[in-house]
Write an enzyme that holds these catalytic residues in place. Sequence first.
Site, PDB file in Angstrom:
ATOM      1  N   HIS A 153       0.602  -1.160   0.333  1.00 34.73           N
ATOM      2  CA  HIS A 153      -0.187   0.552   0.024  1.00 34.73           C
ATOM      3  C   HIS A 153       0.814   1.601  -0.075  1.00 34.73           C
ATOM      4  O   HIS A 153      -0.023   2.022   0.005  1.00 34.73           O
ATOM      5  CB  HIS A 153      -0.604   0.363   1.199  1.00 34.73           C
ATOM      6  N   ASP A 358       3.589   9.671  -0.882  1.00 35.91           N
ATOM      7  CA  ASP A 358       2.473   8.487   0.013  1.00 35.91           C
ATOM      8  C   ASP A 358       1.909   7.599  -1.271  1.00 35.91           C
ATOM      9  O   ASP A 358       2.235   8.305  -2.728  1.00 35.91           O
ATOM     10  CB  ASP A 358       1.081   9.600  -1.053  1.00 35.91           C
TER      11      ASP A 358
HETATM   12  P1  ADQ Z   1      -3.049   5.713   4.939  1.00 38.48           P
HETATM   13  O1  ADQ Z   1      -1.083   6.008   4.848  1.00 38.48           O
HETATM   14  O2  ADQ Z   1      -3.857   5.018   6.140  1.00 38.48           O
HETATM   15  O3  ADQ Z   1      -2.815   4.248   4.211  1.00 38.48           O
HETATM   16  P2  ADQ Z   1      -4.592   7.586   2.951  1.00 38.48           P
HETATM   17  O4  ADQ Z   1      -4.929   6.886   1.344  1.00 38.48           O
HETATM   18  O5  ADQ Z   1      -5.020   8.891   3.088  1.00 38.48           O
HETATM   19  O6  ADQ Z   1      -3.915   6.626   4.017  1.00 38.48           O
HETATM   20  O7  ADQ Z   1      -6.074   6.982   3.401  1.00 38.48           O
HETATM   21  C1  ADQ Z   1      -6.373   7.223   5.099  1.00 38.48           C
HETATM   22  C2  ADQ Z   1      -8.021   7.100   5.010  1.00 38.48           C
HETATM   23  O8  ADQ Z   1      -8.572   7.121   7.091  1.00 38.48           O
HETATM   24  C3  ADQ Z   1      -9.276   7.923   4.411  1.00 38.48           C
HETATM   25  O9  ADQ Z   1     -10.568   7.015   3.807  1.00 38.48           O
HETATM   26  C4  ADQ Z   1      -9.469   8.716   5.115  1.00 38.48           C
HETATM   27  O10 ADQ Z   1     -10.810   9.163   5.149  1.00 38.48           O
HETATM   28  C5  ADQ Z   1      -9.441   7.877   6.479  1.00 38.48           C
HETATM   29  N1  ADQ Z   1      -9.169   9.432   7.223  1.00 38.48           N
HETATM   30  C6  ADQ Z   1      -8.039   9.642   7.491  1.00 38.48           C
HETATM   31  N2  ADQ Z   1      -8.281  10.744   8.696  1.00 38.48           N
HETATM   32  C7  ADQ Z   1      -9.057  10.550   9.548  1.00 38.48           C
HETATM   33  C8  ADQ Z   1     -10.677  11.262  10.059  1.00 38.48           C
HETATM   34  N3  ADQ Z   1      -9.922  11.959  10.917  1.00 38.48           N
HETATM   35  N4  ADQ Z   1     -11.459  10.842  10.480  1.00 38.48           N
HETATM   36  C9  ADQ Z   1     -11.758   9.622  10.263  1.00 38.48           C
HETATM   37  N5  ADQ Z   1     -11.193   9.019   8.827  1.00 38.48           N
HETATM   38  C10 ADQ Z   1      -9.690   9.756   8.655  1.00 38.48           C
HETATM   39  C11 ADQ Z   1      -1.817   3.818   3.375  1.00 38.48           C
HETATM   40  C12 ADQ Z   1      -1.185   4.355   2.591  1.00 38.48           C
HETATM   41  C13 ADQ Z   1      -1.870   5.040   0.792  1.00 38.48           C
HETATM   42  C14 ADQ Z   1      -2.868   4.553   0.570  1.00 38.48           C
HETATM   43  C15 ADQ Z   1      -3.736   3.363   1.305  1.00 38.48           C
HETATM   44  C16 ADQ Z   1      -5.144   2.589   0.620  1.00 38.48           C
HETATM   45  O11 ADQ Z   1      -0.266   5.214   3.284  1.00 38.48           O
HETATM   46  O12 ADQ Z   1      -0.594   5.711   0.362  1.00 38.48           O
HETATM   47  O13 ADQ Z   1      -3.723   5.467   0.208  1.00 38.48           O
HETATM   48  O14 ADQ Z   1      -2.514   2.683   2.607  1.00 38.48           O
HETATM   49  O15 ADQ Z   1      -4.193   1.602   0.042  1.00 38.48           O
END
Ligand code: ADQ
Length: 485
Positions: A153, A358
């Site tokens: 990921h 990311d």
């Molecule tokens: P993450 O690093 O966790 O994932 P991201 O892709 O931005 O990052 O996903 C975060 C998720 O958490 C989103 O669905 C977002 O809505 C939710 N989230 C974040 N802050 C929140 C809050 N305050 N309240 C509720 N929900 C919140 C890892 C990798 C990424 C990749 C994903 C999926 O680092 O690059 O996109 O996996 O493969």
Amino acid sequence: MARIFIISNRVAIPGAGGNPGGLEVALKATLRSHPCVWLGWSGEVSDTPQVKTLKKGRNSYIVTDLPPEDFDEYYNGFANRVLWPIFHYRLDLAEFSRRDLSGYLRVNERFADELAKVLAPDDIVWVHDYHLIPLAKALRARGLDNRIGFFLHIPLPPPEILTAMPNHETLIPALGSYDLVGFQTDGDAANFARYLAKELGAPSHISHRLGGGGMRIGTFPVGIETRDFTRLAGRSVRTRFVQQVLNSIPGSLMIGVDRLDYSKGIPNRLEAYERFLIAHPQWHGQITYLQITPKSRSQIKEYSEMEQAVNAISGRINGAFSDASWAPVRYVNRPYSRTALAGLYRAARVGLVTPMRDGMNLVAKEYVASQDPEDPGVLILSRFAGAADEFGAALLVNPYDPDAVAAAIARAMAMPLAERKTRHAELYATMLDNDIAAWGDRFLKALLGRQGEARGVQALADFIAGGAAKEPAATGPARPPAAPR
Ligand code: ADQ
């Protein structure tokens, strides 16, 4: 129907709460469409670790506790202080004193033991992320020859960075025990191909293995449940909660939503906003930047330091620019429901997504999905997020350049409706093409070897076999052919 075993560090049991994360979001569609067993760490640390099994609908969840030394060496140690920073190109933050792999390997062996007890021969195993790179090797050592796929990921850096990682020569080649290794972007897949070529003498070795039905690699950019999210946002924006937020600010809303992590670039983003406020006083009182950032990994030093840095910059900006009726930054440290987030995204004129690096970034996709197509907001997106590969119609920025990000904020705030609509339509079409269900299906079909439905896998295999063993051109890494979307 064959069962799909999903293996990941943490398991999101429905209704059990816990911090939101990208993995949970990404796996939702697969859990809905197939009978699944999800196995991983319970999140508990105990001297007498227990294994628990729960059933929810047709899916099961198997969670195991970790003893304190495994938690320290595997999770806090090798995974989060060596692999996470290095895979995000941050050699400077890697703790080389944590080079000891033994705790990391021990947890992978523990997971393999639990799996070996319950796997049937036709079960499919789908392993997720950097915590579990050697898991297939551990399963093969137990005589299991199920189809096993791995999806990373987070980014995979080029071999010039990866080879600085302690024990890379033990760890990275262990990916060869998988049938399929998937990445978020062509760039990540090409980095892996170059690593294999440089370190393991591909192409002959790799092409031989490919011919023999061994490991294949492919690009599978993660999506979201696009249409559902759009509907959710449309409903949520009318709720009292979102309307109260909007009524409490003068002018337009700009939003950032991230876990508190150095890869997300929150301090740099705040500095860029500060430059915007200095350079564009006409927007004072007309824009409020809401940054929603639940804490994560606070026990790790770099994370608690960043928490302080973000608090300090927000305080500085509010101290310098606020007046009685307006504060330019609202920094909120708690998670919100998906419904609340969807409504806030829709209400926001600008989505600011500027990670330093990311894997994909689902917030960028959620922001786009949430917009009203007749009056959409503008996405400002880091070119170093995997999502930038698909999102050429966003305002792409270099997050290391605060003046460029400040200029993008000014451009987004002033963008005419016609341009906003054109850009949004292009971004949204990409997301309909590659939503979350399509992502899971494509990976699983490729894992089952249906080549015609995963053209990129074969294309990359040909790329490795054909050209990757050559030294890269001085202009940069060779690029593989485009993978399917
Ligand atoms: P993450 O690093 O966790 O994932 P991201 O892709 O931005 O990052 O996903 C975060 C998720 O958490 C989103 O669905 C977002 O809505 C939710 N989230 C974040 N802050 C929140 C809050 N305050 N309240 C509720 N929900 C919140 C890892 C990798 C990424 C990749 C994903 C999926 O680092 O690059 O996109 O996996 O493969």
